[in-house]
Write a protein that holds these residues in place. Structure first.
Motif, PDB file in Angstrom:
ATOM      1  N   GLY A 177       8.434   2.146  -4.717  1.00  0.00           N
ATOM      2  CA  GLY A 177       7.349   2.730  -5.517  1.00  0.00           C
ATOM      3  C   GLY A 177       6.192   3.218  -4.668  1.00  0.00           C
ATOM      4  O   GLY A 177       5.065   2.730  -4.764  1.00  0.00           O
ATOM      5  N   LEU A 178       6.461   4.218  -3.882  1.00  0.00           N
ATOM      6  CA  LEU A 178       5.501   4.781  -2.922  1.00  0.00           C
ATOM      7  C   LEU A 178       5.888   6.241  -2.768  1.00  0.00           C
ATOM      8  O   LEU A 178       7.053   6.544  -2.532  1.00  0.00           O
ATOM      9  N   GLY A 179       4.909   7.149  -2.891  1.00  0.00           N
ATOM     10  CA  GLY A 179       5.287   8.556  -2.829  1.00  0.00           C
ATOM     11  C   GLY A 179       4.257   9.414  -2.147  1.00  0.00           C
ATOM     12  O   GLY A 179       3.364   8.926  -1.445  1.00  0.00           O
ATOM     13  N   ARG A 180       4.402  10.712  -2.361  1.00  0.00           N
ATOM     14  CA  ARG A 180       3.482  11.683  -1.756  1.00  0.00           C
ATOM     15  C   ARG A 180       2.081  11.533  -2.313  1.00  0.00           C
ATOM     16  O   ARG A 180       1.144  12.113  -1.783  1.00  0.00           O
ATOM     17  N   ARG A 181       1.963  10.804  -3.407  1.00  0.00           N
ATOM     18  CA  ARG A 181       0.658  10.492  -3.967  1.00  0.00           C
ATOM     19  C   ARG A 181      -0.014   9.362  -3.213  1.00  0.00           C
ATOM     20  O   ARG A 181      -1.186   9.056  -3.457  1.00  0.00           O
ATOM     21  N   ASP A 182       0.701   8.722  -2.291  1.00  0.00           N
ATOM     22  CA  ASP A 182       0.199   7.484  -1.691  1.00  0.00           C
ATOM     23  C   ASP A 182       0.111   7.509  -0.168  1.00  0.00           C
ATOM     24  O   ASP A 182      -0.550   6.659   0.415  1.00  0.00           O
ATOM     25  N   ALA A 183       0.801   8.435   0.470  1.00  0.00           N
ATOM     26  CA  ALA A 183       0.841   8.438   1.934  1.00  0.00           C
ATOM     27  C   ALA A 183       1.105   9.852   2.439  1.00  0.00           C
ATOM     28  O   ALA A 183       1.738  10.663   1.761  1.00  0.00           O
ATOM     29  N   ALA A 184       0.632  10.117   3.659  1.00  0.00           N
ATOM     30  CA  ALA A 184       0.886  11.415   4.286  1.00  0.00           C
ATOM     31  C   ALA A 184       2.376  11.583   4.530  1.00  0.00           C
ATOM     32  O   ALA A 184       3.101  10.605   4.748  1.00  0.00           O
ATOM     33  N   PHE A 185       2.810  12.836   4.517  1.00  0.00           N
ATOM     34  CA  PHE A 185       4.229  13.117   4.766  1.00  0.00           C
ATOM     35  C   PHE A 185       4.368  14.354   5.641  1.00  0.00           C
ATOM     36  O   PHE A 185       5.452  14.859   5.840  1.00  0.00           O
ATOM     37  N   ASP A 186       3.233  14.829   6.187  1.00  0.00           N
ATOM     38  CA  ASP A 186       3.274  16.107   6.894  1.00  0.00           C
ATOM     39  C   ASP A 186       3.544  15.972   8.380  1.00  0.00           C
ATOM     40  O   ASP A 186       3.762  16.972   9.052  1.00  0.00           O
ATOM     41  N   SER A 187       3.504  14.763   8.929  1.00  0.00           N
ATOM     42  CA  SER A 187       3.893  14.648  10.335  1.00  0.00           C
ATOM     43  C   SER A 187       4.747  13.400  10.526  1.00  0.00           C
ATOM     44  O   SER A 187       4.599  12.666  11.486  1.00  0.00           O
ATOM     45  N   GLY A 188       5.651  13.200   9.593  1.00  0.00           N
ATOM     46  CA  GLY A 188       6.534  12.039   9.614  1.00  0.00           C
ATOM     47  C   GLY A 188       6.363  11.236   8.332  1.00  0.00           C
ATOM     48  O   GLY A 188       5.256  11.149   7.790  1.00  0.00           O
ATOM     49  N   LEU A 189       7.441  10.654   7.833  1.00  0.00           N
ATOM     50  CA  LEU A 189       7.377   9.873   6.594  1.00  0.00           C
ATOM     51  C   LEU A 189       6.923   8.451   6.904  1.00  0.00           C
ATOM     52  O   LEU A 189       7.075   7.976   8.030  1.00  0.00           O
ATOM     53  N   PRO A 190       6.363   7.761   5.910  1.00  0.00           N
ATOM     54  CA  PRO A 190       5.964   6.369   6.117  1.00  0.00           C
ATOM     55  C   PRO A 190       7.161   5.553   6.609  1.00  0.00           C
ATOM     56  O   PRO A 190       8.279   5.741   6.133  1.00  0.00           O
ATOM     57  N   ALA A 191       6.907   4.661   7.549  1.00  0.00           N
ATOM     58  CA  ALA A 191       8.005   3.920   8.188  1.00  0.00           C
ATOM     59  C   ALA A 191       7.934   2.442   7.811  1.00  0.00           C
ATOM     60  O   ALA A 191       6.892   1.804   8.006  1.00  0.00           O
ATOM     61  N   PRO A 192       9.030   1.871   7.289  1.00  0.00           N
ATOM     62  CA  PRO A 192       8.978   0.457   6.887  1.00  0.00           C
ATOM     63  C   PRO A 192       8.671  -0.430   8.084  1.00  0.00           C
ATOM     64  O   PRO A 192       9.330  -0.324   9.120  1.00  0.00           O
ATOM     65  N   ALA A 193       7.666  -1.290   7.946  1.00  0.00           N
ATOM     66  CA  ALA A 193       7.242  -2.156   9.052  1.00  0.00           C
ATOM     67  C   ALA A 193       7.438  -3.629   8.715  1.00  0.00           C
ATOM     68  O   ALA A 193       7.895  -4.408   9.540  1.00  0.00           O
ATOM     69  N   LEU A 194       7.098  -4.007   7.492  1.00  0.00           N
ATOM     70  CA  LEU A 194       7.180  -5.412   7.085  1.00  0.00           C
ATOM     71  C   LEU A 194       7.906  -5.509   5.742  1.00  0.00           C
ATOM     72  O   LEU A 194       7.873  -4.586   4.934  1.00  0.00           O
TER      73      LEU A 194
END
Lengths: 426, 426
Positions: free
Chosen positions: B333-350
């Motif tokens: 439940g995380l999308g373009r409304r929540d994180a930048a996507f223009d220089s790489g997609l959010p990366a799972p960390a934890l």
């Protein structure tokens, strides 16, 4: 006072002094007061960049979609995530919408706080505080709410939470396709969800079936997916699994609502079903993928062909020419902070030189070639009549990711007078 | 009370009840009160998705950059457009920043309203209401402000406006490169700007030279551009064109500040110059282009090599696993409304399962493959220990376009207790 009611005393209802794209404000105002300030876009009363809605086009689109949906005898629950603007939700409901669709518990809360009392949350409800938010809203007996379920695990979590609150939750089963987003893929998954729902039937009512066809991109696959959902709904209805009469059957984003309307309305369920379609981008439309979708609909759909016109782009982002550092390049004060860029860059539509009577069409060869955070690169030709300080109105692609860049959007009339404003709550 | 001062009585200073990513609020609160509510991310007190700042990492980054900049004997004016969070501006100023850089008149207004009294607007000031906003702030004699100029046309427009207000405006000449953004490209353009500035010298003070090297992407071109700007500054100084002593020389975004610091500090201007660098993304850092830039700096820059560590990602967006509809796919439940996507997609960390003691690292093979408006597609492997309702903390790429998706970001300590919150004003 109802839970969370927004009154003139709550901060949410006022427009503060620090929003971009507005004229000067000495104190926070109610949105309705913005139209009384005498601001005019062409007189440069607004700080650019600004995103403005054109009142007449907005109303045209509002009516067009309601008329289209009504012609199929189905219901409209516009997807509110596009605008997250409760003032627009109100206009949609007053024009005949059955309810408002939303994507998250937070979005549902925003709608509820502004008086929306029928929410279809077209997403899985997950998480302690998200469920608690829904639970608090459901204490209002006047609030109708559905979320989606697509796994036994999720049904168990909902069952534990809402039985603990001694509350009843209404859900639709989401269907999905391989390669798509959420939603049950096959009969085995479906049976697991149905079995979990039967275990929790005192707490959770299965009210219908939902799909989102927008994960597919060709007509044949979409029709097949919609027909599969009709088949599943028929099977579950025959098994008497639905606790709502009529049961709900819901689908349709902003690109393929015509096919979904055709397939659903011709499924022959009669009065046993309530069909709910959920386009959201129609209000402002765009010049990107939704314009292409609309062209297809106007060419092929019998009802759209009978209607006098189609949807019209109703949102422009206006910005100044900041610099013309090269013969073929103008730098405009509009960036990724101001407009969507994920399905096409903002396209110059109008040009205006302060002091002129009215804007003129942008030159046909002008083209946005790059968008940085706060700047657009506009390709021009040597000798074009363009000057530092000129204003340019840009059409946008993808309304959703444009609205979420703005907290307040002025509404202008045909003279570019600011007659109203809407607030967004992203 | 100073113009536009934000007090507890103004709506801007309070956090309303309808922001995403928070716990329940019955009324609007001051940001400082959020830390007293006892919220904890791991106890699921927050509605996900939420974007959180890690307090210790934020403070580490804050100090790291100030130490780096100070080691070069230059000034830091962090670019505030990244966060648009006045609380963070205050922390930056208290840690030693010379001023705050901003990109638009509106952004300058937000900073001013929250007490910032030295603003470098690293952009051309254009437009009636934008100039009026600056003019209103300049009535405060304690407010220092510079904007950029790069054309005679713009200088004329500024001259007419500010002479009409009987006010004095301070500017820097922006230098640019062919193919770049704004800024004068050659001597001819430079001479036109300088001539216009001389005509308006009673109204407009030329205080220095500015460049933004981030439009280039290799070290040799960047060093050449910075050296050209040093040369132009030297020439203008020799001609006695600058009205400020010391004159200002400013450059540097978040990727190449090391090269700019080296070149500027070794130019030999001595006390006749004040050098101002403007990185902005260092506060939260990222795992995209700025991590790559930081690796280069840590490997090559002598001062960075002597420092104990580098910048650390300090922002995570947390979201729930909503569905695992396929063996190799989780929907989050995380999308373009929540994180930048223009220089790489959010990366799972934890990853964190509610009830566990602490989060664990995300599995190394997990990968975000697609971001829709409200959903992320996470590639997993069959048999992975992942379940609907699990929480995943994502590193982000491009802080600027992540911050502008959030109006409030909780600050958490090492136990994930919410100890504070910041507001953004985009």
């Amino acid at each position: 006072m109802a839970y969370l009611e927004t009154t003139p005393e709550t901060a949410e209802s006022r427009i503060g002094r620090l929003n971009k794209g507005l004229g000067p404000l000495n104190s926070a105002l109610e949105p309705g007061q913005i139209g009384q300030l005498g601001w005019n876009l062409l007189r440069e009363d607004l700080s650019l960049p600004t995103a403005v809605l054109y009142q007449d086009r907005l109303i045209h689109n509002l009516k067009w979609m309601q008329e289209f949906i009504t012609a199929y005898g189905v219901r409209l629950a516009p997807h509110g995530k596009t605008t997250m603007a409760p003032r627009l939700f109100k206009m949609q409901l007053e024009t005949g919408a059955w309810g408002i669709t939303l994507a998250t518990a937070h979005q549902a809360l925003v709608a509820y706080a502004h008086g929306v009392r029928r929410v279809l949350m077209a997403n899985e409800l997950i998480g302690k505080e998200n469920m608690a938010m829904v639970s608090r809203m459901l204490r209002d007996p006047g609030f109708e709410y559905w979320c989606l379920v697509d796994s036994a695990e999720q049904v168990e979590q909902l069952g534990v939470c809402f039985s603990g609150q001694v509350q009843h939750l209404h859900v639709l089963i989401e269907l999905g396709v391989m390669g798509g987003r959420a939603g049950v893929r096959n009969d085995d998954q479906l049976r697991q969800v149905v079995a979990a729902l039967r275990r929790w039937r005192d707490t959770i009512s299965l009210d219908g079936v939902e799909l989102y066809e927008g994960v597919l991109d060709d007509e044949a696959s979409i029709r097949a997916f919609v027909r599969r959902s009709v088949g599943v709904a028929r099977m579950l209805a025959d098994e008497d699994q639905f606790q709502r009469t009529p049961f709900l059957l819901s689908g349709a984003g902003s690109a393929w609502y015509d096919l979904v309307a055709e397939e659903f309305s011709s499924a022959g369920f009669g009065v046993s079903v309530e069909i709910v379609l959920r386009p959201g981008c129609y209000l402002t439309h765009d010049v990107g993928s939704y314009r292409r979708a609309q062209q297809r609909i106007l060419e092929h759909n019998p009802i759209a062909k009978r209607m006098s016109s189609g949807l019209i782009p109703a949102l422009h982002v206006w910005a100044y020419v900041l610099s013309i550092p090269e013969d073929e390049k103008a730098i405009v004060g509009l960036g990724r902070r101001d407009a969507a860029f994920d399905s096409g860059l903002p396209a110059p539509a109008l040009r205006y030189r302060p002091g002129d009577a009215m804007p003129k069409p942008a030159l046909a060869h002008w083209e946005t070639t790059k968008l940085m955070d706060q700047h657009a690169f506009l390709k021009i030709a040597p000798g074009d009549n363009i000057r530092v300080g000129d204003m340019i109105g840009f059409d946008i692609c993808h309304p959703c990711l444009t609205f979420d860049k703005w907290r307040v959007l002025p509404i202008v009339d045909s003279r570019f007078d600011v007659v109203d404003a809407i607030q967004t709550f992203f």
